[in-house]
Design a protein around this motif. Structure first.
Motif, PDB file in Angstrom:
ATOM      1  N   ASP A  53      39.747  54.391  30.304  1.00 17.13           N
ATOM      2  CA  ASP A  53      38.876  53.832  31.343  1.00 17.13           C
ATOM      3  C   ASP A  53      39.695  52.838  32.157  1.00 17.13           C
ATOM      4  N   TYR A  54      40.576  53.381  32.981  1.00 12.64           N
ATOM      5  CA  TYR A  54      41.520  52.523  33.694  1.00 12.64           C
ATOM      6  C   TYR A  54      40.829  51.640  34.727  1.00 12.64           C
ATOM      7  N   SER A  60      39.098  44.315  35.740  1.00 14.93           N
ATOM      8  CA  SER A  60      39.225  43.091  34.952  1.00 14.93           C
ATOM      9  C   SER A  60      40.454  42.295  35.375  1.00 14.93           C
ATOM     10  N   ASP A  61      41.540  42.994  35.681  1.00 15.75           N
ATOM     11  CA  ASP A  61      42.753  42.317  36.156  1.00 15.75           C
ATOM     12  C   ASP A  61      42.490  41.604  37.480  1.00 15.75           C
ATOM     13  N   GLN A  64      40.445  38.466  36.769  1.00  9.46           N
ATOM     14  CA  GLN A  64      41.274  37.425  36.160  1.00  9.46           C
ATOM     15  C   GLN A  64      42.217  36.789  37.182  1.00  9.46           C
ATOM     16  N   ALA A  65      42.713  37.586  38.121  1.00 11.89           N
ATOM     17  CA  ALA A  65      43.602  37.057  39.157  1.00 11.89           C
ATOM     18  C   ALA A  65      42.862  36.060  40.043  1.00 11.89           C
ATOM     19  N   VAL A  66      41.610  36.389  40.392  1.00 11.41           N
ATOM     20  CA  VAL A  66      40.815  35.480  41.219  1.00 11.41           C
ATOM     21  C   VAL A  66      40.485  34.208  40.445  1.00 11.41           C
ATOM     22  N   VAL A  98      33.727  43.561  40.035  1.00 13.10           N
ATOM     23  CA  VAL A  98      34.579  42.476  40.531  1.00 13.10           C
ATOM     24  C   VAL A  98      33.748  41.335  41.117  1.00 13.10           C
ATOM     25  N   LEU A  99      32.954  41.631  42.133  1.00 15.16           N
ATOM     26  CA  LEU A  99      32.234  40.562  42.828  1.00 15.16           C
ATOM     27  C   LEU A  99      31.144  39.920  41.971  1.00 15.16           C
TER      28      LEU A  99
END
Length: 253
Positions: A53-54, A60-61, A64-66, A98-99
């Motif tokens: 499940d890429y 998620s990456d 985490q970056a935000v 993400v949002l």
């Protein structure tokens, strides 16, 4: 961003995207394997297929970056209303994965389900109908920001609360201002069709360097990587960025 009857594939390895020569080599190898198997009869399958499940890992990456950039604040987008128009391409995941985890309200987001026939508009941030669609969504929902993606989510544009488009040169100018505030003197790599006004803004207003290269997103990425490698050879802090370069290849970013 192409019509539905011209959908295709892009291939990537851990070293980046494949070019025409690489694809030709893959097809020739596959053809030889097919011919050999046809002559030798059915052979035992020795390969292994692993399902991953890429998209969840990728999303998620991004989250985490935000969070890291926001000083690890739990919900850095809380209180912001952001609508997304995915144009029925692959970008619909951005809303839920993400949002929303970052705290944004996303009511009014549209065309999030993938549909290769693109029934609403072509998912292309440079298409007039597409930009009109996201602009109207922002105004109708009184959102703070609108984001629109192309089909495979490697290009985007934004619309502010007043309906003003942040696209093309404006978007690169905004990204450059953010990067150069954190990393003065950075070289910004773009394709050749960006404006002289953008060059003046980056170099005279922001104090950076604008390196224009030939068209094609992979050409731009490869050129940025080449410049990064040269800077590594000279033991530099590697101040090069590109709007499309993978984060793993960026220095100080």
């Amino acid at each position: 961003h192409l019509p539905y009857n011209r959908n295709g594939f892009k291939f990537f390895t851990s070293d980046g995207g494949l070019n025409k020569t690489d694809i030709k080599d893959i097809l020739e190898r596959a053809s030889r394997v097919y011919e050999e198997s046809a002559h030798c009869g059915k052979q035992e399958q020795t390969g292994v297929v692993t399902h991953v499940d890429y998209m969840s890992i990728y999303a998620s990456d991004l989250v985490q970056a935000v969070l890291k950039s926001a000083g690890n604040k739990e919900k850095p987008l809380e209180g912001l209303h952001i609508v997304v128009d995915a144009g029925n391409g692959a970008g619909g995941f951005f809303v839920d994965k993400v949002l929303k985890p970052l705290g944004a309200v996303t009511d009014g987001s549209q065309f999030l389900e993938p549909d290769g026939l693109f029934p609403n508009h072509i998912p292309n941030p440079e298409d007039k109908a597409a930009m009109e669609a996201i602009t109207q969504a922002v105004l109708n929902n009184k959102a703070d920001l609108g984001i629109i993606f192309d089909t495979d989510v490697d290009r985007s544009a934004a619309v502010d609360s007043s309906g003003r488009e942040l696209n093309r040169n404006r978007l690169i100018a905004l990204m450059s201002a953010i990067v150069l505030e954190e990393h003065p003197g950075t070289t910004v790599v773009t394709d050749s069709v960006t404006s002289d006004g953008l060059t003046a803004f980056i170099e005279k207003k922001l104090g950076g360097k604008h390196h224009r290269f030939k068209r094609g997103y992979k050409n731009v990425i490869d050129e940025a990587i080449r410049l990064v490698s040269l800077l590594f050879l000279h033991d530099s802090d590697c101040p090069v960025t590109c709007p499309m370069i993978p984060s793993s290849m960026k220095c100080k970013l």
